[in-house]
Design an enzyme around this catalytic site. Structure first.
Site, PDB file in Angstrom:
ATOM      1  N   GLN A 180      33.291  13.239  -7.888  1.00 19.44           N
ATOM      2  CA  GLN A 180      34.368  13.673  -6.992  1.00 19.44           C
ATOM      3  C   GLN A 180      34.589  12.721  -5.820  1.00 19.44           C
ATOM      4  O   GLN A 180      35.422  12.993  -4.955  1.00 19.44           O
ATOM      5  CB  GLN A 180      34.076  15.088  -6.473  1.00 19.44           C
ATOM      6  CG  GLN A 180      34.047  16.158  -7.551  1.00 19.44           C
ATOM      7  CD  GLN A 180      35.366  16.296  -8.280  1.00 19.44           C
ATOM      8  OE1 GLN A 180      36.428  15.901  -7.777  1.00 19.44           O
ATOM      9  NE2 GLN A 180      35.324  16.867  -9.480  1.00 19.44           N
ATOM     10  N   SER A 239      33.360  10.205 -13.954  1.00 18.87           N
ATOM     11  CA  SER A 239      34.277  10.364 -15.091  1.00 18.87           C
ATOM     12  C   SER A 239      35.649   9.806 -14.747  1.00 18.87           C
ATOM     13  O   SER A 239      36.124   9.956 -13.615  1.00 18.87           O
ATOM     14  CB  SER A 239      34.443  11.847 -15.458  1.00 18.87           C
ATOM     15  OG  SER A 239      33.441  12.292 -16.322  1.00 18.87           O
ATOM     16  N   THR A 243      29.066   2.980 -31.325  1.00 14.76           N
ATOM     17  CA  THR A 243      30.192   2.048 -31.395  1.00 14.76           C
ATOM     18  C   THR A 243      30.953   2.044 -30.076  1.00 14.76           C
ATOM     19  O   THR A 243      31.379   3.103 -29.614  1.00 14.76           O
ATOM     20  CB  THR A 243      31.147   2.445 -32.531  1.00 14.76           C
ATOM     21  OG1 THR A 243      30.434   2.461 -33.759  1.00 14.76           O
ATOM     22  CG2 THR A 243      32.306   1.460 -32.612  1.00 14.76           C
ATOM     23  N   HIS A 258      38.613  10.791 -15.952  1.00 11.25           N
ATOM     24  CA  HIS A 258      39.734  11.739 -15.910  1.00 11.25           C
ATOM     25  C   HIS A 258      39.884  12.425 -14.558  1.00 11.25           C
ATOM     26  O   HIS A 258      40.828  13.175 -14.340  1.00 11.25           O
ATOM     27  CB  HIS A 258      39.607  12.781 -17.025  1.00 11.25           C
ATOM     28  CG  HIS A 258      38.570  13.821 -16.792  1.00 11.25           C
ATOM     29  ND1 HIS A 258      38.893  15.111 -16.396  1.00 11.25           N
ATOM     30  CD2 HIS A 258      37.230  13.794 -16.913  1.00 11.25           C
ATOM     31  CE1 HIS A 258      37.780  15.821 -16.283  1.00 11.25           C
ATOM     32  NE2 HIS A 258      36.765  15.043 -16.585  1.00 11.25           N
ATOM     33  N   CYS A 274      33.414  23.661 -15.503  1.00 10.23           N
ATOM     34  CA  CYS A 274      32.257  23.725 -16.393  1.00 10.23           C
ATOM     35  C   CYS A 274      31.294  24.851 -16.032  1.00 10.23           C
ATOM     36  O   CYS A 274      30.250  24.998 -16.674  1.00 10.23           O
ATOM     37  CB  CYS A 274      31.497  22.392 -16.374  1.00 10.23           C
ATOM     38  SG  CYS A 274      32.503  20.989 -16.896  1.00 10.23           S
TER      39      CYS A 274
END
Length: 372
Positions: free
Chosen positions: A178, A196, A234, A198, A319
């Site tokens: 945040q 993150s 990957t 997003h 979450c």
């Protein structure tokens, strides 16, 4: 629709979408493969890593791409304590942590680790003196969030880092999810850090784990070296490219965007205070997060009623477990009722003044309906 839940998710910026599409179209090979197509993908991956490292002022070898902050938090916390298991099993944290941190710590506690939770002041911050008193010779990890996702409280990471450095077998992990794009950060204060994409206009499913070069950490994902021995798999070239582009945009526009959000936050605080609404977020919180509560109305009921009128807000972190009190609000108020009544408004540079005015009008109507 009036969207006031940017702390949970921000729509991807055009730069991030363009970078993702460009990389995915151009790179037909696996970046781990030893041929021309693999080399091209690997070059794009390396470029994204170099860009992120440069933007954050760290070494490119210290950047590990992940699927998001939850993976980064779990990898860092478990990886650090497993590597230090011969020195101790004591961990220090706060009641403000995201579920990807607190849940990980609960799992470690069930495996024999001892967790100490620091008290939180009315300003939502830890007292560095409390951290000093909590530290022991067998403390192997201190984990803190730079900015709390429910209150927006900013923790004294610099002071915490100075304390942790006095204990050679202890490491500092910082959840910066945040903080990135909201205020200046110094990754080098931490031994490991997570965020993150997003949350600042990147594509969902991409994140970063920062690991200081000298920090010891065991990998959680095994099965190949890939781009890092600490994270097999990957490489997701498109996600890395999009994260880099989103981060560049977020940092470039941070000062201008924060000024805009600060004006809206001040507008909300003034209007809600006149309405007798309790404001839980401290004055020195980041302006993007405003935690409030209307007396006698559960936060979940307010959220659902506002949603019925086209307004999107959250009760807690997206979450978190539903129908439980806010741990963050309880930590600062010591009042379960207030913690159940709390809900969160979160703003961004995309929020308009007109939306704030409309929200206040809808809030007044919903509040009357729920108090009948």
């Amino acid at each position: 629709m009036i969207y006031l839940d940017y702390t949970a998710h921000m729509p991807p910026a055009e730069e991030a979408l363009s970078a993702f599409a460009s990389a995915e179209r151009a790179c037909v090979g696996n970046a781990n493969a030893h041929h021309a197509a693999g080399a091209e993908a690997r070059q794009r991956m390396d470029g994204a890593r170099q860009s992120v490292a440069s933007l954050l002022g760290v070494s490119e070898q210290e950047i590990i791409f992940t699927s998001g902050a939850s993976e980064s938090n779990n990898t860092a916390i478990q990886g650090v304590v497993y590597a230090a298991r011969h020195f101790g099993r004591h961990i220090v944290t706060t009641p403000l942590e995201h579920p990807s941190v607190s849940g990980c710590l609960t799992a470690l506690q069930e495996r024999g680790y001892e967790i100490d939770v620091l008290p939180i002041g009315r300003d939502g911050r830890i007292d560095p003196d409390d951290l000093s008193r909590a530290m022991r010779q067998d403390t192997v990890l201190v984990t803190l969030c730079a900015v709390d996702s429910e209150l927006g409280a900013v923790q004294p990471i610099g002071e915490a880092a100075q304390i942790v450095r006095q204990f050679p077998h202890c490491r500092l992990h910082v959840d910066m999810t945040q903080a990135i794009g909201k205020l200046p950060v110094d990754l080098s204060l931490a031994d490991t850090a997570a965020f993150s994409a997003h949350k600042f206009g990147g594509v969902t499913g991409s994140g970063v784990l920062y690991k200081k070069r000298e920090a010891e950490m065991e990998p959680l994902i095994h099965g190949g070296v890939s781009t890092s021995v600490y994270r097999s798999g990957t490489p997701a070239v498109g996600l890395a490219a999009s994260l880099s582009a989103a981060l560049e945009r977020a940092l470039r526009d941070m000062e201008k965007n924060s000024a805009h959000v600060s004006r809206l936050n001040a507008m909300l605080r003034e209007a809600l205070s006149k309405r007798g609404v309790r404001i839980h977020s401290p004055e020195n919180a980041v302006p993007h997060i405003l935690n409030i509560g209307a007396d006698g109305i559960k936060g979940a009921d307010m959220r659902d009623a506002l949603n019925a009128h086209g307004v999107c807000v959250s009760v807690k972190s997206a979450c978190s477990v539903e129908n439980t009190p806010s741990r963050a609000v309880y930590a600062v108020t010591k009042n379960r009722r207030l913690a159940l009544e709390a809900f969160r408004l979160s703003l961004s540079h995309l929020t308009t003044e007109e939306e704030i005015i409309q929200f206040l009008d809808i809030f007044d109507r919903v509040r009357k309906e729920l108090n009948r």
